[in-house]
Design an enzyme around this catalytic site. Sequence first.
Site, mmCIF file in Angstrom:
data_model
loop_
_atom_site.group_PDB
_atom_site.id
_atom_site.type_symbol
_atom_site.label_atom_id
_atom_site.label_comp_id
_atom_site.label_asym_id
_atom_site.label_seq_id
_atom_site.Cartn_x
_atom_site.Cartn_y
_atom_site.Cartn_z
ATOM 1 N N HIS A 29 0.765 -1.199 0.002
ATOM 2 C CA HIS A 29 -0.109 -0.087 -0.117
ATOM 3 C C HIS A 29 0.897 1.299 0.160
ATOM 4 O O HIS A 29 0.706 2.334 0.701
ATOM 5 C CB HIS A 29 -0.836 0.151 1.119
ATOM 6 C CG HIS A 29 -2.172 -0.982 1.207
ATOM 7 N ND1 HIS A 29 -2.583 -1.385 -0.035
ATOM 8 C CD2 HIS A 29 -2.789 -1.670 2.066
ATOM 9 C CE1 HIS A 29 -3.423 -2.336 0.002
ATOM 10 N NE2 HIS A 29 -3.813 -2.473 1.395
ATOM 11 N N HIS A 79 -9.670 2.509 -0.009
ATOM 12 C CA HIS A 79 -9.667 1.064 0.882
ATOM 13 C C HIS A 79 -10.758 1.436 2.123
ATOM 14 O O HIS A 79 -10.845 1.003 2.999
ATOM 15 C CB HIS A 79 -8.391 1.240 1.540
ATOM 16 C CG HIS A 79 -8.068 0.070 2.169
ATOM 17 N ND1 HIS A 79 -8.529 -0.753 3.231
ATOM 18 C CD2 HIS A 79 -7.062 -1.025 1.715
ATOM 19 C CE1 HIS A 79 -8.106 -2.000 3.443
ATOM 20 N NE2 HIS A 79 -7.181 -2.115 2.570
ATOM 21 N N GLN A 139 -9.796 -5.807 -5.493
ATOM 22 C CA GLN A 139 -9.463 -6.702 -4.260
ATOM 23 C C GLN A 139 -10.591 -6.955 -3.364
ATOM 24 O O GLN A 139 -11.227 -5.744 -3.155
ATOM 25 C CB GLN A 139 -8.161 -5.836 -3.702
ATOM 26 C CG GLN A 139 -7.672 -7.082 -2.709
ATOM 27 C CD GLN A 139 -6.584 -7.920 -3.007
ATOM 28 O OE1 GLN A 139 -6.337 -8.079 -4.275
ATOM 29 N NE2 GLN A 139 -6.186 -8.687 -2.029
ATOM 30 N N GLU A 166 -11.778 -2.871 -3.212
ATOM 31 C CA GLU A 166 -10.593 -1.951 -3.835
ATOM 32 C C GLU A 166 -10.669 -2.166 -5.331
ATOM 33 O O GLU A 166 -9.806 -2.868 -5.679
ATOM 34 C CB GLU A 166 -9.530 -2.417 -3.004
ATOM 35 C CG GLU A 166 -9.611 -2.324 -1.503
ATOM 36 C CD GLU A 166 -8.416 -3.122 -0.827
ATOM 37 O OE1 GLU A 166 -7.440 -3.057 -1.352
ATOM 38 O OE2 GLU A 166 -8.630 -4.170 -0.069
#
Length: 340
Positions: free
Chosen positions: A103, A172, A276, A304
């Site tokens: 990230h 996120h 994701q 995500e």
Amino acid sequence: MSLQIKILEKYEDGIAIIELKNEYLSVRLSNLGCNIMSIIMRDKENKYSDIVLGFDDIEDYKTQDKYFGALIGRVANRIGNGKFELNGDKYILPVNDSVNHLHGGLEGFDKKIFGFEILENGIEFYYLSKDGEEGYPGNLNLVVKYTLNKETLKVEYTGVCDKDTVINITNHSYFNLSGDFENICDHYLKIKSDYISKIDENGLTIGELMKVENTPFDFNEYHQIGERIEESHEQISLGQGYDHPFIFKCEENQIELYHERTGRKLTISTSLPGAQLYSSNFLDGRTKGKNGIYYNYRSGVCLETQMLPNSINIEGNSDTILRKGEKYNSYTEYKFEVLR
Ligand code: GAL
């Protein structure tokens, strides 16, 4: 009610909290990591609740390591061993998740204070990520626009860099449409995807595709998230639940999340090729969130939208390369409805 935009707080360190509000939604954003701090919407009985995990106090967003609500970049998810090669040059990035880079690194975009400008229909955040920041090449000028139109929050990302670089930006947010933050296992999920990319024991995308048919990863029809999450499947065990990139097979309305009791439904539409799915397997009841609630295992679901994680190290997958002077452009729309 037409859209109202208000700066609710402005702190000395430049951090601000801004609210976008119309008759359907009230969305609180911060220029700290372009964070979506809260989304308040009604349910089928007209009861209002916040449907994203996060904190009451902005201070907690400065130190959090769960990425609640945050913009993730320069590259979302993992880069294997924190290494990649571009144009023959080798780049070494900080390793902050077992052996991998995660990230955006030690201080990713989620921790950066963005400049901002209020627009007629939303807000625009901007940030210059300098050459070498967290090991990435090139000065990247990033602009992130949030607009609210009726029940839809749209996030648009654009970026230009003065050197060839890598980019994979996402948001996120952890959703829990029930509003009580207990568990997302009863949420119905639909993802229009026939393939996931497999992960290894460290959650790293290895690029090998797996057909979802006849597996717990087939969400082409609605399934409750909890229905098959404990099934014995190698990929479920490696992720300790869902923590996998899904590859979309269509170009809009790729994801639906529905909570029956409240009637709340989220539809996600994006220009990006995948997402994701992360069922908050690493929340462990130790993070104190809004209203003093401790967030537990599976108390939120992250959807995500992004390009394939670790793309730069996957042969034949150059999607995340942004060439010097070219424009990176993507959008994700979140539509929040109430089904009665
Ligand atoms: C997700 C990732 C998880 C975990 C989480 C942050 O995006 O897929 O493996 O790192 O972020 O706790």
